[in-house]
Write a protein that holds these residues in place. Structure first.
Motif, PDB file in Angstrom:
ATOM      1  N   ALA A   1       0.950  -1.199  -0.123  1.00 47.28           N
ATOM      2  CA  ALA A   1       0.070  -0.026  -0.012  1.00 47.28           C
ATOM      3  C   ALA A   1       0.809   1.149  -0.007  1.00 47.28           C
ATOM      4  O   ALA A   1       1.847   1.241   0.696  1.00 47.28           O
ATOM      5  CB  ALA A   1      -0.821  -0.140   1.251  1.00 47.28           C
ATOM      6  N   THR A   2       0.686   2.172  -0.795  1.00 48.58           N
ATOM      7  CA  THR A   2       1.336   3.502  -0.860  1.00 48.58           C
ATOM      8  C   THR A   2       0.228   4.696  -0.969  1.00 48.58           C
ATOM      9  O   THR A   2      -0.778   4.281  -1.586  1.00 48.58           O
ATOM     10  CB  THR A   2       2.206   3.664  -2.076  1.00 48.58           C
ATOM     11  OG1 THR A   2       1.682   3.263  -3.378  1.00 48.58           O
ATOM     12  CG2 THR A   2       3.312   2.297  -1.959  1.00 48.58           C
ATOM     13  N   PHE A   3       0.752   5.796  -1.021  1.00 52.48           N
ATOM     14  CA  PHE A   3      -0.008   7.118  -1.283  1.00 52.48           C
ATOM     15  C   PHE A   3       0.782   8.177  -1.537  1.00 52.48           C
ATOM     16  O   PHE A   3       2.366   8.177  -1.238  1.00 52.48           O
ATOM     17  CB  PHE A   3      -0.886   7.473   0.071  1.00 52.48           C
ATOM     18  CG  PHE A   3      -0.202   7.828   1.030  1.00 52.48           C
ATOM     19  CD1 PHE A   3      -0.088   9.601   1.011  1.00 52.48           C
ATOM     20  CD2 PHE A   3       0.396   7.392   1.927  1.00 52.48           C
ATOM     21  CE1 PHE A   3       0.623  10.038   2.103  1.00 52.48           C
ATOM     22  CE2 PHE A   3       1.181   7.895   3.062  1.00 52.48           C
ATOM     23  CZ  PHE A   3       1.105   9.182   3.147  1.00 52.48           C
TER      24      PHE A   3
ATOM     25  N   PHE B   1      -4.294   6.826  -3.100  1.00 54.04           N
ATOM     26  CA  PHE B   1      -3.769   5.402  -2.543  1.00 54.04           C
ATOM     27  C   PHE B   1      -3.886   4.369  -3.766  1.00 54.04           C
ATOM     28  O   PHE B   1      -4.494   4.505  -4.878  1.00 54.04           O
ATOM     29  CB  PHE B   1      -4.712   5.206  -1.497  1.00 54.04           C
ATOM     30  CG  PHE B   1      -4.542   5.995  -0.176  1.00 54.04           C
ATOM     31  CD1 PHE B   1      -3.867   5.230   0.707  1.00 54.04           C
ATOM     32  CD2 PHE B   1      -5.038   6.840   0.079  1.00 54.04           C
ATOM     33  CE1 PHE B   1      -3.689   5.767   1.957  1.00 54.04           C
ATOM     34  CE2 PHE B   1      -5.261   7.772   1.055  1.00 54.04           C
ATOM     35  CZ  PHE B   1      -4.451   7.203   2.034  1.00 54.04           C
TER      36      PHE B   1
ATOM     37  N   LEU C   1      -4.641  -2.364   0.171  1.00 59.83           N
ATOM     38  CA  LEU C   1      -4.920  -1.844   1.606  1.00 59.83           C
ATOM     39  C   LEU C   1      -5.659  -3.015   2.451  1.00 59.83           C
ATOM     40  O   LEU C   1      -6.846  -3.042   2.771  1.00 59.83           O
ATOM     41  CB  LEU C   1      -5.979  -0.663   1.559  1.00 59.83           C
ATOM     42  CG  LEU C   1      -5.461   0.685   1.124  1.00 59.83           C
ATOM     43  CD1 LEU C   1      -6.677   2.062   0.926  1.00 59.83           C
ATOM     44  CD2 LEU C   1      -4.290   1.264   1.633  1.00 59.83           C
TER      45      LEU C   1
ATOM     46  N   LEU D   1       2.166   2.186   6.579  1.00 62.77           N
ATOM     47  CA  LEU D   1       1.290   3.297   6.167  1.00 62.77           C
ATOM     48  C   LEU D   1       0.368   3.982   7.290  1.00 62.77           C
ATOM     49  O   LEU D   1       0.458   5.270   7.163  1.00 62.77           O
ATOM     50  CB  LEU D   1       0.320   2.482   5.237  1.00 62.77           C
ATOM     51  CG  LEU D   1      -0.888   3.502   4.483  1.00 62.77           C
ATOM     52  CD1 LEU D   1      -0.143   4.371   3.734  1.00 62.77           C
ATOM     53  CD2 LEU D   1      -1.864   2.794   3.892  1.00 62.77           C
TER      54      LEU D   1
ATOM     55  N   LEU E   1      -9.385   6.580  -4.146  1.00 61.54           N
ATOM     56  CA  LEU E   1      -8.824   5.366  -3.710  1.00 61.54           C
ATOM     57  C   LEU E   1      -9.299   4.439  -4.771  1.00 61.54           C
ATOM     58  O   LEU E   1      -9.364   3.141  -5.018  1.00 61.54           O
ATOM     59  CB  LEU E   1      -9.928   4.621  -2.550  1.00 61.54           C
ATOM     60  CG  LEU E   1      -9.768   5.342  -1.284  1.00 61.54           C
ATOM     61  CD1 LEU E   1     -10.713   4.597  -0.152  1.00 61.54           C
ATOM     62  CD2 LEU E   1      -8.243   5.096  -0.882  1.00 61.54           C
TER      63      LEU E   1
ATOM     64  N   VAL F   1      -6.653   1.504  -5.667  1.00 64.28           N
ATOM     65  CA  VAL F   1      -6.471   0.333  -4.880  1.00 64.28           C
ATOM     66  C   VAL F   1      -6.962  -0.889  -5.488  1.00 64.28           C
ATOM     67  O   VAL F   1      -8.160  -1.186  -6.038  1.00 64.28           O
ATOM     68  CB  VAL F   1      -7.211   0.622  -3.382  1.00 64.28           C
ATOM     69  CG1 VAL F   1      -7.138  -0.339  -2.540  1.00 64.28           C
ATOM     70  CG2 VAL F   1      -6.685   2.128  -2.902  1.00 64.28           C
TER      71      VAL F   1
ATOM     72  N   VAL G   1      -8.013   4.199   6.371  1.00 64.81           N
ATOM     73  CA  VAL G   1      -8.369   5.501   5.573  1.00 64.81           C
ATOM     74  C   VAL G   1      -9.238   6.303   6.261  1.00 64.81           C
ATOM     75  O   VAL G   1      -9.513   7.663   6.316  1.00 64.81           O
ATOM     76  CB  VAL G   1      -8.567   4.939   4.107  1.00 64.81           C
ATOM     77  CG1 VAL G   1      -9.241   6.139   3.136  1.00 64.81           C
ATOM     78  CG2 VAL G   1      -7.545   4.231   3.453  1.00 64.81           C
TER      79      VAL G   1
END
Length: 369
Positions: A5-7, A20, A24, A32, A48, A51, A62
């Motif tokens: 998971a990244t953002f 994102f 997740l 995260l 999202l 995702v 989130v």
């Protein structure tokens, strides 16, 4: 394998949009949550759409970030929106401290709850007593349904097996009554009246009463535990399925055995108590056994024997009905067996003492005193 998971952020003026990507889900969150906690600045939108997967932990991470920053969440499909709605619905503060209730109100509430519980229990017990009477009438109409072997076995369990412990208890009670009576009456030079005390007290009251308490603790608890275990293992439901009445097959033999054996056990206990008292009078007061027996015959009216024999079957019925009633109430888990067994003993002893007080007033009223 799902991506970590990244953002990343895209700032537009004072507000930013966080996008994102990846999964997740709990195995892929990594650090995260810590990076989101360290993020500083105003966020307007959370996207999202990129995702791959969203589980409850990811949705909560989130949602918590969006709630703290006043951002709106976008880019979710129908399943993602439903999950986020569930997370939002579950977001409410937990009350860590109970609401303060004044002591008087709390005590009054506990008394009210106890009163309601006792009322419901007594109503249920009366209903169970009525069901037992109906089962007895049904067996009278159809004698072939009477469980003779089961009843005889209950005779042995309730009566014969209890002779030793009841005899020992009664013998010691007779000794205690004689010793304490002699000590008190010696102050007035009336030791001879110890015989009156032993004879009347054991035959009229203590013989039957102590026997009832012993049977309640021994047989009443066994009835509750046995039926409760059968209820948990669904044996009683299986009996109903094949057309066998549990009231006739399980409850009635126990009630009949208790009613039939209590007068015999009560009379036996009274005799043993008289023997115990006689031995102490012989050893301590020098009263020969022949004189002791003759004095017992002179001072104890036959009505005292009748009083004990009348009370005994009533006590037996109460003990058996209370034990079977609590056993049939068992449901849920094995802990209920212990709880209901304790309730059966307490309920039976309480009702026996209440009825004994009623009988004492009643027999005095009719002249048997």
């Amino acid at each position: 394998m799902s991506a970590q998971a990244t953002f990343d952020g895209n700032r537009e003026g004072d507000a930013a949009t966080l996008r994102f990507a990846g999964s997740l889900s709990l195995p892929n969150l990594g650090d995260l949550p810590e990076r989101l906690s360290a993020y500083d600045g105003k966020v307007e939108r959370i996207d999202l759409s990129a995702v791959d997967r969203l589980d409850t932990i990811g949705a909560w991470t989130v949602y918590r970030f969006a709630r703290n920053h006043g951002a709106r969440i976008e880019g979710l499909d129908d399943n993602g929106k439903h999950l986020m709605e569930q997370v939002e619905a579950a977001d409410h503060p937990v009350r860590t401290r109970p609401q303060h209730v004044p002591a008087f109100t709390r005590v009054l509430g506990e008394i009210g709850e106890a009163t309601v519980a006792v009322t419901h229990t007594m109503i249920g017990l009366l209903g169970f007593l009525g069901a037992t009477a109906l089962a007895f009438l049904a067996v009278l109409r159809h004698p072939s349904r009477f469980r003779f072997n089961a009843t005889v076995q209950r005779f042995e369990v309730v009566g014969v097996s209890a002779l030793g412990i009841i005899g020992l208890m009664s013998f010691l009670i007779g000794i205690v009554i004689a010793q304490q009576g002699a000590v008190q009456l010696r102050q007035f030079g009336a030791e001879v009246y110890t015989i009156n005390l032993i004879g009347r007290l054991t035959l009229r009251e203590l013989g039957v009463l102590m026997t009832a308490i012993m049977v309640a603790g021994r047989s009443g608890s066994a009835f509750a535990a046995q039926l409760g275990t059968m209820k948990l293992t669904e044996e009683i439901d299986a009996m109903r399925t094949i057309g066998v009445s549990p009231m006739e097959a399980l409850v009635l033999p126990r009630v009949i055995a208790a009613i039939a054996m209590m007068p015999l056990l009560g009379f036996y206990a009274s005799l043993i108590a008289i023997i115990g008292g006689g031995l102490l009078c012989w050893a301590n007061l020098g009263i020969p056994p022949v004189t002791y027996i003759q004095r017992i015959r002179e001072v104890v009216p036959i009505t005292d024997v009748y009083v004990g024999l009348v009370k005994a079957p009533v006590f037996g019925a109460i003990i058996a009905v209370a034990g079977c009633f609590q056993g049939m109430l068992v449901e849920g888990d094995a802990e209920q067996v212990g709880t209901r067994t304790t309730a059966a003993v307490v309920q039976a002893i309480f009702l026996v003492i209440v009825l004994d007080a009623f009988f004492a007033v009643f027999f005095t009223w009719i002249g048997w005193n």
